[in-house]
Design an enzyme around this catalytic site. Structure first.
Site, PDB file in Angstrom:
ATOM      1  N   TYR A  60       0.850  -1.208   0.000  1.00  0.00           N
ATOM      2  CA  TYR A  60       0.000   0.000   0.000  1.00  0.00           C
ATOM      3  C   TYR A  60       0.880   1.251   0.000  1.00  0.00           C
ATOM      4  O   TYR A  60       1.573   1.547   0.991  1.00  0.00           O
ATOM      5  CB  TYR A  60      -0.926   0.037   1.223  1.00  0.00           C
ATOM      6  CG  TYR A  60      -1.950  -1.079   1.291  1.00  0.00           C
ATOM      7  CD1 TYR A  60      -2.338  -1.795   0.159  1.00  0.00           C
ATOM      8  CD2 TYR A  60      -2.556  -1.421   2.506  1.00  0.00           C
ATOM      9  CE1 TYR A  60      -3.273  -2.816   0.237  1.00  0.00           C
ATOM     10  CE2 TYR A  60      -3.505  -2.436   2.584  1.00  0.00           C
ATOM     11  CZ  TYR A  60      -3.840  -3.135   1.448  1.00  0.00           C
ATOM     12  OH  TYR A  60      -4.777  -4.142   1.527  1.00  0.00           O
ATOM     13  N   TYR A 205     -12.838  -7.526   3.890  1.00  0.00           N
ATOM     14  CA  TYR A 205     -12.372  -6.234   3.380  1.00  0.00           C
ATOM     15  C   TYR A 205     -13.373  -5.567   2.436  1.00  0.00           C
ATOM     16  O   TYR A 205     -14.268  -6.229   1.922  1.00  0.00           O
ATOM     17  CB  TYR A 205     -10.973  -6.328   2.769  1.00  0.00           C
ATOM     18  CG  TYR A 205     -10.754  -6.998   1.427  1.00  0.00           C
ATOM     19  CD1 TYR A 205     -11.223  -6.444   0.230  1.00  0.00           C
ATOM     20  CD2 TYR A 205      -9.983  -8.151   1.329  1.00  0.00           C
ATOM     21  CE1 TYR A 205     -10.953  -7.027  -1.002  1.00  0.00           C
ATOM     22  CE2 TYR A 205      -9.703  -8.743   0.096  1.00  0.00           C
ATOM     23  CZ  TYR A 205     -10.193  -8.168  -1.064  1.00  0.00           C
ATOM     24  OH  TYR A 205      -9.916  -8.750  -2.276  1.00  0.00           O
ATOM     25  N   LYS A 216     -22.614   8.569  -0.345  1.00  0.00           N
ATOM     26  CA  LYS A 216     -21.970   9.845  -0.682  1.00  0.00           C
ATOM     27  C   LYS A 216     -21.384   9.818  -2.091  1.00  0.00           C
ATOM     28  O   LYS A 216     -20.645  10.719  -2.471  1.00  0.00           O
ATOM     29  CB  LYS A 216     -20.901  10.169   0.358  1.00  0.00           C
ATOM     30  CG  LYS A 216     -21.539  10.420   1.725  1.00  0.00           C
ATOM     31  CD  LYS A 216     -20.532  10.514   2.838  1.00  0.00           C
ATOM     32  CE  LYS A 216     -21.212  10.351   4.183  1.00  0.00           C
ATOM     33  NZ  LYS A 216     -20.285  10.121   5.264  1.00  0.00           N
ATOM     34  N   ALA A 284     -10.416   4.422   5.839  1.00  0.00           N
ATOM     35  CA  ALA A 284     -10.722   5.834   6.120  1.00  0.00           C
ATOM     36  C   ALA A 284      -9.535   6.672   5.692  1.00  0.00           C
ATOM     37  O   ALA A 284      -8.390   6.249   5.850  1.00  0.00           O
ATOM     38  CB  ALA A 284     -10.996   6.042   7.602  1.00  0.00           C
TER      39      ALA A 284
HETATM   40  N1  LIG Z   1      -6.476  -8.183   1.143  1.00  0.00           N
HETATM   41  C1  LIG Z   1      -6.841  -7.483   0.102  1.00  0.00           C
HETATM   42  O1  LIG Z   1      -6.620  -7.892  -1.061  1.00  0.00           O
HETATM   43  C2  LIG Z   1      -7.555  -6.185   0.323  1.00  0.00           C
HETATM   44  C3  LIG Z   1      -8.242  -5.561  -0.734  1.00  0.00           C
HETATM   45  C4  LIG Z   1      -8.952  -4.394  -0.454  1.00  0.00           C
HETATM   46  C5  LIG Z   1      -8.944  -3.861   0.826  1.00  0.00           C
HETATM   47  N2  LIG Z   1      -8.237  -4.478   1.833  1.00  0.00           N
HETATM   48  C6  LIG Z   1      -8.189  -3.919   3.211  1.00  0.00           C
HETATM   49  O2  LIG Z   1      -9.490  -3.562   3.618  1.00  0.00           O
HETATM   50  C7  LIG Z   1      -9.539  -2.180   3.922  1.00  0.00           C
HETATM   51  C8  LIG Z   1     -10.910  -1.615   3.631  1.00  0.00           C
HETATM   52  O3  LIG Z   1     -11.253  -1.791   2.282  1.00  0.00           O
HETATM   53  P1  LIG Z   1     -11.310  -0.586   1.246  1.00  0.00           P
HETATM   54  O4  LIG Z   1     -10.504   0.542   1.779  1.00  0.00           O
HETATM   55  O5  LIG Z   1     -10.995  -1.173  -0.076  1.00  0.00           O
HETATM   56  O6  LIG Z   1     -12.845  -0.236   1.157  1.00  0.00           O
HETATM   57  P2  LIG Z   1     -13.969   0.335   2.140  1.00  0.00           P
HETATM   58  O7  LIG Z   1     -13.568   0.216   3.538  1.00  0.00           O
HETATM   59  O8  LIG Z   1     -15.226  -0.299   1.683  1.00  0.00           O
HETATM   60  O9  LIG Z   1     -14.014   1.879   1.684  1.00  0.00           O
HETATM   61  C9  LIG Z   1     -13.059   2.788   2.136  1.00  0.00           C
HETATM   62  C10 LIG Z   1     -13.204   4.109   1.392  1.00  0.00           C
HETATM   63  O10 LIG Z   1     -14.521   4.628   1.526  1.00  0.00           O
HETATM   64  C11 LIG Z   1     -14.480   6.054   1.694  1.00  0.00           C
HETATM   65  N3  LIG Z   1     -15.055   6.325   3.018  1.00  0.00           N
HETATM   66  C12 LIG Z   1     -14.624   5.879   4.219  1.00  0.00           C
HETATM   67  N4  LIG Z   1     -15.411   6.287   5.217  1.00  0.00           N
HETATM   68  C13 LIG Z   1     -16.377   7.015   4.658  1.00  0.00           C
HETATM   69  C14 LIG Z   1     -17.475   7.711   5.185  1.00  0.00           C
HETATM   70  N5  LIG Z   1     -17.735   7.724   6.497  1.00  0.00           N
HETATM   71  N6  LIG Z   1     -18.284   8.365   4.318  1.00  0.00           N
HETATM   72  C15 LIG Z   1     -18.007   8.358   2.985  1.00  0.00           C
HETATM   73  N7  LIG Z   1     -16.969   7.704   2.434  1.00  0.00           N
HETATM   74  C16 LIG Z   1     -16.164   7.043   3.267  1.00  0.00           C
HETATM   75  C17 LIG Z   1     -13.016   6.466   1.616  1.00  0.00           C
HETATM   76  O11 LIG Z   1     -12.684   6.817   0.257  1.00  0.00           O
HETATM   77  P3  LIG Z   1     -13.037   8.253  -0.378  1.00  0.00           P
HETATM   78  O12 LIG Z   1     -13.139   9.247   0.725  1.00  0.00           O
HETATM   79  O13 LIG Z   1     -11.911   8.511  -1.317  1.00  0.00           O
HETATM   80  O14 LIG Z   1     -14.325   8.015  -1.123  1.00  0.00           O
HETATM   81  C18 LIG Z   1     -12.310   5.171   1.983  1.00  0.00           C
HETATM   82  O15 LIG Z   1     -11.004   5.090   1.462  1.00  0.00           O
HETATM   83  C19 LIG Z   1      -8.367  -1.583   3.107  1.00  0.00           C
HETATM   84  O16 LIG Z   1      -7.965  -0.306   3.568  1.00  0.00           O
HETATM   85  C20 LIG Z   1      -7.332  -2.659   3.306  1.00  0.00           C
HETATM   86  O17 LIG Z   1      -6.755  -2.557   4.601  1.00  0.00           O
HETATM   87  C21 LIG Z   1      -7.567  -5.637   1.588  1.00  0.00           C
END
Ligand SMILES: NC(=O)c1ccc[n+]([C@@H]2O[C@H](COP(=O)([O-])OP(=O)(O)OC[C@H]3O[C@@H](n4cnc5c(N)ncnc54)[C@H](OP(=O)(O)O)[C@@H]3O)[C@@H](O)[C@H]2O)c1
Length: 320
Positions: A60, A205, A216, A284
């Protein structure tokens, strides 16, 4: 916040963990520009909100997410459980490459410990099972690193049941990290049941489907995403999926509202409705986001809401 045990281990995780992919900043699979101070503030806010674990990965931001977590740990009043991942590296051109060779895993582990500024990684996960023929080799090396005290528990991400079974013969698998959200439910087919039967935690995830389920998102927001935001490449953000999802989100809105909750919380609590899921990893980029989403940990959806959401998801699927 609610707590669930990590698989067979003695670790107790809050059911919301902080995800730090986006805060790593720009790279081939980045989320556009990210302010480092805001990222560190988000990490500290998550700990103040009661979250007790952080998920990161070497790849990352090409090491930068781990560095930021390390910076935040220096300022934190209490130390969270740290989960990170190996197997995805980068070459001189900053392109993502996969490697599961033993010497590479060992080097990665040492590099991650250094960036994070810690002595032991609580949960070390293979990010992707690629190349598949090397998963045993990587796992054996991770088991050695555990014996040496560099790692506490070993986990996997994006693995199938068959691949997990191969590793179980060598060293116990503490957790699986798969994608799971209202839009991507493949994990329900067999992985959830297999993991529950074998004391393997599921840490899910992208529960908000990368922000799409937060209420949003709009066509204007999509159009204004930076050109290097990887979401532009994702099919969820292309038609016909994008418009269908925005319509679904509007139908979910009254369910969140009648509970006095937000759509972001609804998408996370929906993932947590399954007892086989230990925690949702919630991304976040600034403090306000995690302050909104952390309380999803304490919201148990009722049967009526779950049933209504199920109907909406069936209708949504039928449209696509
Ligand atoms: N193992 C894997 O292959 C893999 C793959 C994906 C993710 N992950 C892990 O899982 C975590 C979470 O997944 P993710 O980050 O892909 O997706 P998620 O948690 O579904 O979405 C996170 C994104 O949503 C937006 N957000 C967050 N809180 C919000 C709120 N209160 N209101 C509006 N928008 C909000 C932000 O982007 P914006 O503000 O830019 O819209 C944020 O970066 C990752 O950070 C990582 O640690 C692992």
């Amino acid at each position: 916040m609610q707590i669930r045990k990590l698989g067979y281990t003695d670790l107790k995780l809050t059911t919301v963990g902080l995800g730090t992919w986006a805060i790593g900043g720009p790279w081939q699979w980045g989320w556009g520009p990210q302010d480092d101070d805001e990222a560190i503030a988000a990490i500290l806010a998550s700990l103040d909100a009661g979250i007790n674990w952080i998920d990161t990965a070497a790849v990352y931001g090409l090491g930068h997410s781990e560095e930021l977590v390390g910076e935040a740990l220096k300022k934190a009043s209490h130390k969270p459980i740290i989960a990170t991942k190996c197997s995805l590296l980068w070459n001189d051109k900053k392109e993502k490459v996969s490697c599961l060779k033993a010497e590479s895993i060992r080097r990665e582990c040492h590099d991650s410990l250094k960036r994070l500024g810690i002595e032991t990684i609580d949960l070390y996960q293979i990010h992707w099972p690629e190349p598949e023929e090397d998963i045993e080799q990587a796992w054996e090396e991770m088991a050695k690193l555990a014996k040496e005290g560099k790692i506490r528990y070993l986990g996997v991400s994006n693995f199938s049941v068959e691949q997990i079974k191969r590793l179980q013969k060598i060293h116990p698998v503490a957790s699986l990290q798969p994608p799971y959200s209202m839009l991507h439910r493949d994990v329900e087919d067999e992985l959830l049941a297999y993991c529950a039967q074998n004391e393997i935690s599921v840490v899910a995830y992208s529960p908000m489907q990368r922000g799409l389920l937060t209420g949003k998102f709009s066509p204007e927001r999509l159009a204004s995403l930076p050109l290097d935001d990887h979401r532009r490449k994702s099919s969820d953000f292309h038609e016909p999926q994008f418009t269908a999802t925005l319509e679904l989100v509007e139908k979910l809105r009254p369910i969140a509202e009648r509970n006095g909750r937000t759509l972001a919380q609804l998408s996370i609590s929906w993932v947590l409705r399954r007892p086989e899921v230990t925690a949702a990893i919630v991304g976040a980029r600034k403090p306000e986001q995690i302050l909104e989403t952390a309380p999803a940990s304490d919201w148990d959806l009722n049967e009526e809401d779950i049933e209504q959401i199920e109907q909406l998801l069936i209708e949504h699927q039928a449209k696509l």
